[in-house]
Design a protein around this motif. Sequence first.
Motif, PDB file in Angstrom:
ATOM      1  N   VAL A  92      27.154  -1.250  30.054  1.00 47.42           N
ATOM      2  CA  VAL A  92      27.698  -0.655  28.938  1.00 47.42           C
ATOM      3  C   VAL A  92      29.171  -0.142  29.331  1.00 47.42           C
ATOM      4  CG1 VAL A  92      25.896  -0.453  27.683  1.00 47.42           C
ATOM      5  CG2 VAL A  92      26.643   1.334  28.803  1.00 47.42           C
ATOM      6  N   GLN A  93      29.922   0.034  28.427  1.00 46.83           N
ATOM      7  CA  GLN A  93      31.275   0.499  28.509  1.00 46.83           C
ATOM      8  C   GLN A  93      31.520   1.629  27.446  1.00 46.83           C
ATOM      9  OE1 GLN A  93      33.536   0.024  30.809  1.00 46.83           O
ATOM     10  NE2 GLN A  93      32.118  -1.477  31.832  1.00 46.83           N
ATOM     11  N   PRO A  94      32.187   2.641  27.612  1.00 50.77           N
ATOM     12  CA  PRO A  94      32.469   3.658  26.573  1.00 50.77           C
ATOM     13  C   PRO A  94      32.640   3.150  25.360  1.00 50.77           C
ATOM     14  CG  PRO A  94      33.574   4.382  28.594  1.00 50.77           C
ATOM     15  CD  PRO A  94      33.456   2.928  28.730  1.00 50.77           C
ATOM     16  N   GLY A  95      32.042   3.506  24.296  1.00 49.19           N
ATOM     17  CA  GLY A  95      32.203   2.849  22.849  1.00 49.19           C
ATOM     18  C   GLY A  95      31.424   2.022  22.544  1.00 49.19           C
ATOM     19  N   GLN A  96      30.671   1.447  23.308  1.00 48.22           N
ATOM     20  CA  GLN A  96      29.740   0.312  22.806  1.00 48.22           C
ATOM     21  C   GLN A  96      28.407   0.801  22.383  1.00 48.22           C
ATOM     22  OE1 GLN A  96      28.871  -2.141  26.319  1.00 48.22           O
ATOM     23  NE2 GLN A  96      27.070  -3.205  25.293  1.00 48.22           N
ATOM     24  N   THR A 113      24.594   5.757  14.664  1.00 46.87           N
ATOM     25  CA  THR A 113      24.770   4.543  15.747  1.00 46.87           C
ATOM     26  C   THR A 113      25.145   5.464  16.911  1.00 46.87           C
ATOM     27  OG1 THR A 113      25.601   3.147  13.961  1.00 46.87           O
ATOM     28  CG2 THR A 113      26.109   2.761  16.190  1.00 46.87           C
ATOM     29  N   LEU A 114      24.236   5.383  17.699  1.00 47.73           N
ATOM     30  CA  LEU A 114      24.408   5.893  19.278  1.00 47.73           C
ATOM     31  C   LEU A 114      25.208   5.086  20.068  1.00 47.73           C
ATOM     32  CD1 LEU A 114      20.782   7.315  19.613  1.00 47.73           C
ATOM     33  CD2 LEU A 114      22.636   8.369  18.813  1.00 47.73           C
ATOM     34  N   ALA A 115      26.244   5.411  20.473  1.00 51.43           N
ATOM     35  CA  ALA A 115      27.093   4.678  21.486  1.00 51.43           C
ATOM     36  C   ALA A 115      27.232   5.575  23.015  1.00 51.43           C
ATOM     37  CB  ALA A 115      28.691   4.714  20.765  1.00 51.43           C
ATOM     38  N   ALA A 116      27.708   4.322  23.880  1.00 50.36           N
ATOM     39  CA  ALA A 116      27.838   4.997  25.228  1.00 50.36           C
ATOM     40  C   ALA A 116      29.184   5.797  25.228  1.00 50.36           C
ATOM     41  CB  ALA A 116      27.947   3.780  26.139  1.00 50.36           C
ATOM     42  N   GLN A 117      29.156   6.924  26.009  1.00 51.53           N
ATOM     43  CA  GLN A 117      30.003   7.725  26.160  1.00 51.53           C
ATOM     44  C   GLN A 117      30.815   7.612  27.584  1.00 51.53           C
ATOM     45  OE1 GLN A 117      31.246   9.889  23.603  1.00 51.53           O
ATOM     46  NE2 GLN A 117      29.593   8.682  22.406  1.00 51.53           N
ATOM     47  N   PHE A 147      10.371   9.002  16.611  1.00 51.85           N
ATOM     48  CA  PHE A 147      10.649   9.834  17.520  1.00 51.85           C
ATOM     49  C   PHE A 147      10.966  11.104  16.892  1.00 51.85           C
ATOM     50  CE2 PHE A 147      11.689   5.822  19.281  1.00 51.85           C
ATOM     51  CZ  PHE A 147      11.012   5.700  20.706  1.00 51.85           C
ATOM     52  N   ASP A 148      10.856  12.315  17.715  1.00 46.26           N
ATOM     53  CA  ASP A 148      10.976  13.525  17.098  1.00 46.26           C
ATOM     54  C   ASP A 148      12.513  14.102  17.688  1.00 46.26           C
ATOM     55  OD1 ASP A 148       8.706  13.770  16.135  1.00 46.26           O
ATOM     56  OD2 ASP A 148       7.842  14.675  17.835  1.00 46.26           O
ATOM     57  N   ARG A 149      13.030  15.061  16.911  1.00 47.09           N
ATOM     58  CA  ARG A 149      14.377  15.559  17.353  1.00 47.09           C
ATOM     59  C   ARG A 149      14.268  16.260  18.937  1.00 47.09           C
ATOM     60  NH1 ARG A 149      17.469  20.655  14.086  1.00 47.09           N
ATOM     61  NH2 ARG A 149      19.325  20.538  15.750  1.00 47.09           N
ATOM     62  N   GLY A 150      15.190  15.542  19.440  1.00 46.52           N
ATOM     63  CA  GLY A 150      15.439  16.079  21.016  1.00 46.52           C
ATOM     64  C   GLY A 150      14.860  15.105  21.831  1.00 46.52           C
ATOM     65  N   ASP A 151      14.176  14.027  21.513  1.00 47.13           N
ATOM     66  CA  ASP A 151      13.458  12.939  22.373  1.00 47.13           C
ATOM     67  C   ASP A 151      14.893  12.167  22.843  1.00 47.13           C
ATOM     68  OD1 ASP A 151      11.194  14.094  21.836  1.00 47.13           O
ATOM     69  OD2 ASP A 151      10.580  12.605  20.528  1.00 47.13           O
ATOM     70  N   THR A 152      14.497  11.833  24.274  1.00 45.73           N
ATOM     71  CA  THR A 152      15.583  10.956  24.935  1.00 45.73           C
ATOM     72  C   THR A 152      15.425   9.487  24.228  1.00 45.73           C
ATOM     73  OG1 THR A 152      15.552  12.329  26.726  1.00 45.73           O
ATOM     74  CG2 THR A 152      16.435   9.952  26.982  1.00 45.73           C
ATOM     75  N   LEU A 153      16.496   8.793  24.000  1.00 41.42           N
ATOM     76  CA  LEU A 153      16.291   7.367  23.255  1.00 41.42           C
ATOM     77  C   LEU A 153      16.735   6.372  24.501  1.00 41.42           C
ATOM     78  CD1 LEU A 153      17.458   8.047  19.707  1.00 41.42           C
ATOM     79  CD2 LEU A 153      14.966   7.981  20.591  1.00 41.42           C
ATOM     80  N   VAL A 154      18.043   6.594  24.995  1.00 39.47           N
ATOM     81  CA  VAL A 154      18.704   5.704  25.922  1.00 39.47           C
ATOM     82  C   VAL A 154      19.180   6.632  27.015  1.00 39.47           C
ATOM     83  CG1 VAL A 154      20.252   4.006  26.370  1.00 39.47           C
ATOM     84  CG2 VAL A 154      19.480   4.244  23.945  1.00 39.47           C
ATOM     85  N   ALA A 155      18.987   6.359  28.196  1.00 38.83           N
ATOM     86  CA  ALA A 155      19.561   6.859  29.462  1.00 38.83           C
ATOM     87  C   ALA A 155      20.308   5.797  30.565  1.00 38.83           C
ATOM     88  CB  ALA A 155      18.582   7.621  30.110  1.00 38.83           C
ATOM     89  N   LEU A 156      21.357   6.347  30.709  1.00 38.20           N
ATOM     90  CA  LEU A 156      22.255   5.346  31.784  1.00 38.20           C
ATOM     91  C   LEU A 156      22.061   6.173  33.125  1.00 38.20           C
ATOM     92  CD1 LEU A 156      25.678   5.277  29.792  1.00 38.20           C
ATOM     93  CD2 LEU A 156      23.459   3.769  29.745  1.00 38.20           C
ATOM     94  N   ASP A 157      22.196   5.261  34.303  1.00 38.39           N
ATOM     95  CA  ASP A 157      22.122   5.423  35.672  1.00 38.39           C
ATOM     96  C   ASP A 157      23.415   6.353  36.074  1.00 38.39           C
ATOM     97  OD1 ASP A 157      21.609   5.645  38.348  1.00 38.39           O
ATOM     98  OD2 ASP A 157      22.269   3.461  39.111  1.00 38.39           O
ATOM     99  N   ASP A 158      22.904   7.627  36.494  1.00 38.36           N
ATOM    100  CA  ASP A 158      23.543   8.892  36.745  1.00 38.36           C
ATOM    101  C   ASP A 158      23.622   9.308  38.223  1.00 38.36           C
ATOM    102  OD1 ASP A 158      21.010   9.668  36.542  1.00 38.36           O
ATOM    103  OD2 ASP A 158      21.410  11.501  35.140  1.00 38.36           O
ATOM    104  N   SER A 159      23.105   8.375  39.093  1.00 39.54           N
ATOM    105  CA  SER A 159      23.035   8.729  40.518  1.00 39.54           C
ATOM    106  C   SER A 159      24.520   9.268  40.975  1.00 39.54           C
ATOM    107  CB  SER A 159      22.537   7.762  41.336  1.00 39.54           C
ATOM    108  OG  SER A 159      23.399   6.470  40.992  1.00 39.54           O
ATOM    109  N   GLU A 160      25.499   8.352  40.595  1.00 40.34           N
ATOM    110  CA  GLU A 160      26.876   8.842  41.280  1.00 40.34           C
ATOM    111  C   GLU A 160      27.341   9.977  40.682  1.00 40.34           C
ATOM    112  OE1 GLU A 160      31.390   6.864  41.118  1.00 40.34           O
ATOM    113  OE2 GLU A 160      29.853   5.906  40.280  1.00 40.34           O
ATOM    114  N   LEU A 161      27.184  10.245  39.408  1.00 38.63           N
ATOM    115  CA  LEU A 161      27.536  11.652  38.929  1.00 38.63           C
ATOM    116  C   LEU A 161      26.647  12.826  39.508  1.00 38.63           C
ATOM    117  CD1 LEU A 161      27.672  10.931  35.074  1.00 38.63           C
ATOM    118  CD2 LEU A 161      29.416  11.247  36.721  1.00 38.63           C
ATOM    119  N   ARG A 162      25.389  12.827  39.864  1.00 37.06           N
ATOM    120  CA  ARG A 162      24.761  13.691  40.550  1.00 37.06           C
ATOM    121  C   ARG A 162      25.079  13.890  41.944  1.00 37.06           C
ATOM    122  NH1 ARG A 162      20.800  15.537  37.499  1.00 37.06           N
ATOM    123  NH2 ARG A 162      19.841  14.478  35.695  1.00 37.06           N
TER     124      ARG A 162
END
Length: 415
Positions: free
Chosen positions: A238-242, A80-84, A100-115
Amino acid sequence: MFSPAAHAGRHRALRLPNSRCLQEPVHMGKTSSVTARLLAACLLLPAAVQAADGVYVVKQAEGLPTVSVGGTVIPYKEVTLAAQLPGRVKYLAGIEGDSFDRGDTLVALDDSELRAKRQGLIAQIATADAKLRNAGVQYSRELYAPRSRTSPGGMAIPNLFDQFFTRPMEDFVGDRNQGAELSADLYASGTQIQEARNAIMALQAELRALDSKLRDARSVAPFDGVIVKKFVEVGDTVQPGQPLMNYADVEYLQVEVDVPARLRPGLREGTMLRAELDVPAHGGSTTEGTGLPVRVAQIFPMADPQRHTVKVKFDLPQGVSEPGMYAKVLVPDFSAPARVNPVIPRSSIRFNGSLPGVYVLDEEGKPELRLIRVGEPRPDGMVTVLSGLRPGERILENPGAGITSSWSRGEHGGR
């Protein structure tokens, strides 16, 4: 005497079943007592001959009783993939059933603030690196041109007087020590270098922590598999753990069963047993009556203290089922005494509503319907009978659709 046509009709009536004997015309002369007796004998043929493909003598089979334990088909691996970290979902790789194959991206969150924070940390690291280089230069200058030897000021005669008379006199009387001053200045310069290095190390640690958060903003496939269920859509916050989605490897399947503790001694890892699937994969035929082989893959070391059951996983052959299906595993019961039960072909059982029954031939060869209690099916197409039959009795192996019990001559004559 009877004509040749009547003679041929007599032989045809003897060869045919009784049901056809009533339908075939018998060519006779005006009167013939022999022909009449043949017709009467045809009417008295046993009903078992009319609609049966064969007669089966009930046999008995010895063996350990088995217990049918229900379980669920599960994937070999499932996560179960959860938000970190908190954020907004900006990318989903697909929907349920997509592979999907191993290593493929399944879910991506907006990371503009972190960048943006990462760029600020890189700038701070560059500033700290400049301070480190400056501290190194100052240390070199202090090593080759120490400040302790420079004059305090003045020009011409006062400067020369300080260099040749004042400083040597201070060293002579003990008011000043140039060696101690040089050592203190070198230590201060070295401290500046160490502080600059520590600042760079702290900033690099913050950069690594930020990079880990950037990695957590993307959920990648840990192995080859398919999306089983997704819980979010693009644009959701989403929130962490969701939970984000369930991802599983459905190429290899297992049956997870809670086995009663008394059956645990009869199970060993690698043991081959039989299982039955309620609904096979891809619309194939059911396995009821024949079953399929399963292998004991894992036995959990501890029993459930409330239910007193042990969780056991069985490996299924590939392509025979799908996750979530119901399955039954036939587990031998070594704690129960061996029982001797009759076995009959599955084709001989007919259901009257929900009650199973067989057609038993009496001494005259007439079928009589008898209700039985059936047990577990066997891999060879036979079924165990718990009650209702005795070894040695004769039954119809495959009763026809129009078979009825105890047909009499009067019923035939009525037709």
